[in-house]
Scaffold this motif. Structure first.
Motif, PDB file in Angstrom:
ATOM      1  N   THR A  47       0.841  -1.193   0.000  1.00  0.00           N
ATOM      2  CA  THR A  47       0.000   0.000   0.000  1.00  0.00           C
ATOM      3  C   THR A  47       0.877   1.244   0.000  1.00  0.00           C
ATOM      4  OG1 THR A  47      -1.691  -1.165   1.261  1.00  0.00           O
ATOM      5  CG2 THR A  47      -1.834   1.229   1.226  1.00  0.00           C
ATOM      6  N   ALA A  48       0.586   2.178  -0.866  1.00  0.00           N
ATOM      7  CA  ALA A  48       1.363   3.418  -0.899  1.00  0.00           C
ATOM      8  C   ALA A  48       1.121   4.210   0.373  1.00  0.00           C
ATOM      9  CB  ALA A  48       0.965   4.244  -2.120  1.00  0.00           C
ATOM     10  N   GLU A  49       2.185   4.770   0.916  1.00  0.00           N
ATOM     11  CA  GLU A  49       2.047   5.550   2.145  1.00  0.00           C
ATOM     12  C   GLU A  49       1.338   6.862   1.856  1.00  0.00           C
ATOM     13  OE1 GLU A  49       4.965   7.583   5.446  1.00  0.00           O
ATOM     14  OE2 GLU A  49       5.356   5.530   4.781  1.00  0.00           O
ATOM     15  N   ARG A  50       0.389   7.172   2.724  1.00  0.00           N
ATOM     16  CA  ARG A  50      -0.360   8.410   2.590  1.00  0.00           C
ATOM     17  C   ARG A  50       0.095   9.383   3.662  1.00  0.00           C
ATOM     18  NH1 ARG A  50      -6.447   5.773   2.319  1.00  0.00           N
ATOM     19  NH2 ARG A  50      -5.946   4.030   0.952  1.00  0.00           N
ATOM     20  N   THR A  51      -0.133  10.642   3.450  1.00  0.00           N
ATOM     21  CA  THR A  51       0.265  11.661   4.420  1.00  0.00           C
ATOM     22  C   THR A  51      -0.873  11.931   5.387  1.00  0.00           C
ATOM     23  OG1 THR A  51       1.716  12.688   2.799  1.00  0.00           O
ATOM     24  CG2 THR A  51       1.097  14.010   4.707  1.00  0.00           C
ATOM     25  N   SER A 103      -8.658  10.117  11.465  1.00  0.00           N
ATOM     26  CA  SER A 103      -7.373  10.533  10.901  1.00  0.00           C
ATOM     27  C   SER A 103      -6.190  10.133  11.768  1.00  0.00           C
ATOM     28  CB  SER A 103      -7.350  12.051  10.709  1.00  0.00           C
ATOM     29  OG  SER A 103      -7.379  12.720  11.960  1.00  0.00           O
ATOM     30  N   ARG A 141       0.680   5.210   8.948  1.00  0.00           N
ATOM     31  CA  ARG A 141       0.951   6.191   7.890  1.00  0.00           C
ATOM     32  C   ARG A 141       0.679   5.605   6.495  1.00  0.00           C
ATOM     33  NH1 ARG A 141       2.611  10.581  10.033  1.00  0.00           N
ATOM     34  NH2 ARG A 141       3.564  10.543  12.102  1.00  0.00           N
ATOM     35  N   ALA A 142       0.928   4.329   6.347  1.00  0.00           N
ATOM     36  CA  ALA A 142       0.641   3.695   5.061  1.00  0.00           C
ATOM     37  C   ALA A 142      -0.845   3.725   4.739  1.00  0.00           C
ATOM     38  CB  ALA A 142       1.143   2.253   5.068  1.00  0.00           C
ATOM     39  N   HIS A 143      -1.662   3.887   5.793  1.00  0.00           N
ATOM     40  CA  HIS A 143      -3.110   3.962   5.614  1.00  0.00           C
ATOM     41  C   HIS A 143      -3.630   5.382   5.834  1.00  0.00           C
ATOM     42  CE1 HIS A 143      -2.638  -0.385   6.054  1.00  0.00           C
ATOM     43  NE2 HIS A 143      -3.835  -0.511   5.514  1.00  0.00           N
ATOM     44  N   GLY A 144      -2.714   6.357   5.857  1.00  0.00           N
ATOM     45  CA  GLY A 144      -3.134   7.748   5.980  1.00  0.00           C
ATOM     46  C   GLY A 144      -3.452   8.202   7.387  1.00  0.00           C
ATOM     47  N   ARG A 156     -13.471  13.621   4.344  1.00  0.00           N
ATOM     48  CA  ARG A 156     -13.556  14.076   2.954  1.00  0.00           C
ATOM     49  C   ARG A 156     -13.728  15.582   2.846  1.00  0.00           C
ATOM     50  NH1 ARG A 156     -18.139  14.083   0.273  1.00  0.00           N
ATOM     51  NH2 ARG A 156     -19.117  12.469   1.532  1.00  0.00           N
ATOM     52  N   ASP A 184     -12.130   7.596   0.515  1.00  0.00           N
ATOM     53  CA  ASP A 184     -10.953   7.491  -0.366  1.00  0.00           C
ATOM     54  C   ASP A 184     -11.322   7.625  -1.845  1.00  0.00           C
ATOM     55  OD1 ASP A 184     -10.666   3.843  -0.066  1.00  0.00           O
ATOM     56  OD2 ASP A 184     -12.257   5.134  -0.862  1.00  0.00           O
TER      57      ASP A 184
END
Length: 793
Positions: free
Chosen positions: A2-6, A41, A85-88, A686, A791
């Motif tokens: 999974t791409a890391e999200r900020t 968050s 972090r990988a999940h935001g 969102r 998402d």
């Protein structure tokens, strides 16, 4: 992969996890995908630093330099952070600056102080009065007077042992005969009962197992915060929750130093605000942890008139007994007297000594010639009249220690001239100077906060039982109802002054979860029916310990609903010990407690309890309206909502440890509340602009015969929340009928029931056709439909 999200810098919503050996970092890591999908968050973690082995809460820190090994250590925390972090998601961590565990064999700093005394480099860490008790630090761990347990104390090399306790021996003292050995130490093991009157270290409230830490000292601050600051600066952690700042010597200075050290990270403080009290405007924090929000949300679903009638019914029920919590103000005052003269006697002694020293050395002759007993009496009489937790250096002390309180305090003196001690104490608090004056003011503030917590939260809340839902942290049981206008005014003030403050409705410290309180609040809409039910179940009941306990027990099973009897039993045994009327934690009365256990088993948890369960079932739709209304208001009002573990769905829990049990991820049986919670959280995620710092809050007013039963507001003109309040009264009055709610301009989609849209004036009965709550999003301005995931999938 999974791409890391900020993760956002400031939370949009947090989710509290109670870490413990049975739920360590890997368990939290496994829950991350579910929690990310829920819409929060940040994960809000209970304390993560090294604590007493086996601790289920982590507030008994023993080493600030290490992440707790039982949870997975620093590697485990960093792994959790990476997965989050990988999940935001980010992490918010609970920190405990006020105290550490009084456990020398685990607390190295304390071990060194006991070994080397006041000359130890660690001596500055702890708030010890070395001038008292002959220069020895009292350690209240013995099971009896030292002469009776002397044979259980053993010298083992350079260590003194007593059962599981271990203490270092002062250099050069090993080998001395035991009585001489004890006299030669920098500490003195004593009977645990002596802590009440003889203790010479500051502790957390009246808990002798937690010793106060002097974080006002810059070196101590740096040493006790280095690891947390490292985790912040390296991006492992994003924000902080500060536990009990009222116990600190200088909360203003501490928070300023913390703000500078963290670079201004999002930080909230566990500050309990009394009614009408505001957070000090100069504190560099985002706000409180949210108990003030809890009071206002709960109050919305409480009928003030019905609460008053419930109080009358309670007084009649308990009429054969006197002094049993029928008046809130009187109950608090009596509890405060009991606490300050009993549980906090040692703290009051130390405060009196500080006042005596200031008066004796003051250059002002008006302050001299004051007997210690008179100063003590003045201090006690002023402290029991405090209506807030403590004064602050940045605030107006006169507004806290009022002239009205001083006038009442003077009347406690038989000889009017002796009452001048009250004026002396008040002068020292307002403007006193000279040697020791600052220390005196600090001690007064710290003693005041401990007294307020122990007398209100831990005593009066268990004595004043007409409506158990109102006896909650931060609550005002004397005025439990909040009008819609008062709620709107509170929200507008929060959005203006503290838009990023925390908000809560359930925490690890609440006496009852929000869902239990929501059910209990329904009783304010039918006090006469509740009284009839109690009359029925108690008509032929025998073995009732006392009427106050019986009323509280029946309300407990009504609020909790079906549950294992041992949960009810344990909560009610704790209830009577905290109340301290017939038994207590330190002076237990086994016959009374056995009677309580027998009563609970035969009554509330027995066959008569089935009648209360049936009554609760008959009120199911109204409990549902309160539960869903509480959840939605909390999640969409100004501030950053904190969702306590498991409370996204139905969560019925009593006081700790009942409310600290591990929960399942994902929930086993999602229901209506899960749907409402997830929809609101995903909408927040969102549309952070709609709910954040620059957002707006606008009340919406319904019109028509049932307008008072609809509470509605708009956020930034883009989201509308509407909930049903006092639904039982509404039904009795004929329902919604022609009541309408005028929506702001635009086209509004139903987030909770996709496919429905509204414009202009909407009939409230239609709005609440399927659910007693509504969450609408404006969709003619580019907003996404509420059914779409946060998402975008």
């Amino acid at each position: 992969m999974t791409a890391e999200r900020t993760a956002p810098t400031v939370p949009t919503a947090t989710y509290r996890l109670q870490l413990q050996p049975g739920f360590p970092f890997p368990a939290a890591e496994a829950a991350v995908p579910y929690l990310a999908a829920l819409g929060v968050s940040h994960l809000h973690l209970s304390p993560v630093l090294e604590a007493v082995p086996g601790s289920t809460h982590g507030y008994d820190v023993v080493d600030h330099a290490r992440v707790r090994e039982e949870l997975g250590g620093e590697a485990g925390l960093r792994a959790l952070s990476r997965t989050a972090r990988a999940h935001g998601l980010g992490l918010v961590v609970d920190i405990v600056p006020n105290h550490m565990a009084m456990s020398p064999r685990h607390n190295h700093a304390l071990w060194e102080v006991l070994r080397e005394g006041p000359k130890s480099p660690y001596a500055r860490w702890f708030d010890v009065d070395w001038e008292a008790q002959g220069g020895q630090l009292l350690v209240p761990v013995l099971g009896g007077p030292v002469g009776e347990v002397l044979g259980q104390l053993k010298a083992d090399g350079d260590v003194l042992r007593y059962h599981e306790h271990a203490f270092p021996l002062r250099d050069g003292t090993a080998g001395l005969p035991l009585p001489e050995l004890l006299d030669a130490q920098w500490y003195r093991p004593v009977w645990w009962r002596l802590a009440r009157t003889e203790l010479n270290y500051r502790r957390f409230f009246s808990i002798s197992e937690l010793i106060g830490v002097r974080v006002e000292d810059p070196e101590v601050f740096e040493a006790t915060h280095a690891k947390i600051l490292q985790l912040l600066h390296e991006g492992v952690v994003d924000g902080l929750r500060v536990d009990h700042p009222d116990g600190l010597a200088d909360p203003d200075g501490y928070l300023a130093r913390l703000h500078e050290a963290t670079g201004g990270r999002w930080t909230v403080v566990e500050k309990i605000l009394a009614g009408g009290e505001h957070l000090p405007a100069g504190w560099p924090v985002a706000g409180t942890t949210g108990y003030d929000a809890l009071r206002h949300v709960d109050g919305l679903f409480t009928d003030p008139a019905g609460a008053g009638e419930l109080l009358g019914r309670y007084r009649a029920f308990a009429a054969p007994q006197t002094d049993r919590g029928g008046d809130w103000a009187a109950t608090v005052r009596r509890a405060a007297y009991k606490v300050i003269t009993h549980e906090l006697a040692a703290e009051t002694d130390r405060l009196t000594r500080a006042a005596t020293r200031v008066c004796a050395t003051s250059p002002d002759p008006v302050l001299r010639d004051r007997a210690p007993w008179a100063l003590r009496t003045a201090l006690e009489e002023l402290l029991v009249r405090m209506r807030v937790y403590r004064p602050y250096a940045s605030g107006d002390v006169a507004a806290v220690v009022t002239e009205e309180a001083a006038e009442e305090a003077r009347r406690a003196f038989v000889v009017p001239e002796e009452g001048g001690a009250v004026d002396v104490v008040r002068e020292l608090l307002l403007a006193g100077d000279g040697p020791g004056a600052e220390e005196f003011r600090t001690r007064f503030a710290q003693t005041a906060s401990a007294l307020r917590a122990k007398s209100v939260e831990d005593t009066a809340f268990y004595r004043y039982v007409p409506l158990l839902a109102a006896t909650e942290v931060g609550g005002d049981p004397g005025s439990p109802g909040i009008s819609p206008d008062a709620f709107h005014a509170y929200c507008a003030r929060v959005q203006r002054d503290w838009p990023l403050t925390g908000t809560v409705v359930t925490t690890h410290d609440t006496k009852r979860s929000a869902d239990v309180r929501a059910a209990l609040a329904v009783l304010t809409q039918c006090p006469e029916r509740w009284a009839d039910v109690l009359a029925e179940v108690t008509r032929e009941e025998e073995g009732v310990p006392d009427a106050q306990l019986a009323w509280a027990a029946w309300q407990t099973v009504f609020g909790l609903g079906p549950a294992a009897p041992e949960r009810v039993r344990e909560a009610l045994v704790k209830h009577v010990r905290e109340a301290g009327l017939y038994t207590s934690w330190t002076e237990q009365e086994p016959p009374y407690e056995e009677a309580v256990v027998s009563f609970v088993a035969a009554g509330p948890c027995g066959v008569p309890g089935e009648r209360v369960a049936a009554f609760r079932d008959s009120l199911g739709p109204h409990v549902r309206a309160n539960v869903l209304g509480t959840a939605l208001v909390h999640l969409t009002m100004p501030g950053v909502p904190d969702v306590y573990q498991g409370t996204e769905g139905e969560y019925r829990a009593l006081v700790d440890p009942d409310n600290r049990r591990p929960v399942s991820f994902p929930p086993r049986q999602p229901g209506e509340k899960d749907t409402v919670t997830a929809a609101a959280l995903r909408l927040r995620a969102r549309r952070p602009d709609v709910f954040g710092e620059a957002a707006t809050y606008a009340p919406l007013t319904a019109g028509g015969p049932a307008a008072a039963h609809c509470l509605a507001f708009a956020r930034s003109g883009r989201v509308v929340t509407a909930v049903t309040r006092l639904s039982l009264r509404l039904a009795a009055a004929g329902g919604w009928r022609e009541t309408v709610l005028a929506l702001p301009p635009g086209r509004w989609a139903d987030v909770l029931t996709p496919g429905r849209e509204f414009t202009g004036q909407v009939r409230v009965g239609e709005l609440f056709e399927g659910l007693p709550v509504a969450l609408l999003e404006r969709v003619d301005d580019g907003g996404l439909m509420g059914a779409e995931r946060a998402d975008g999938d």
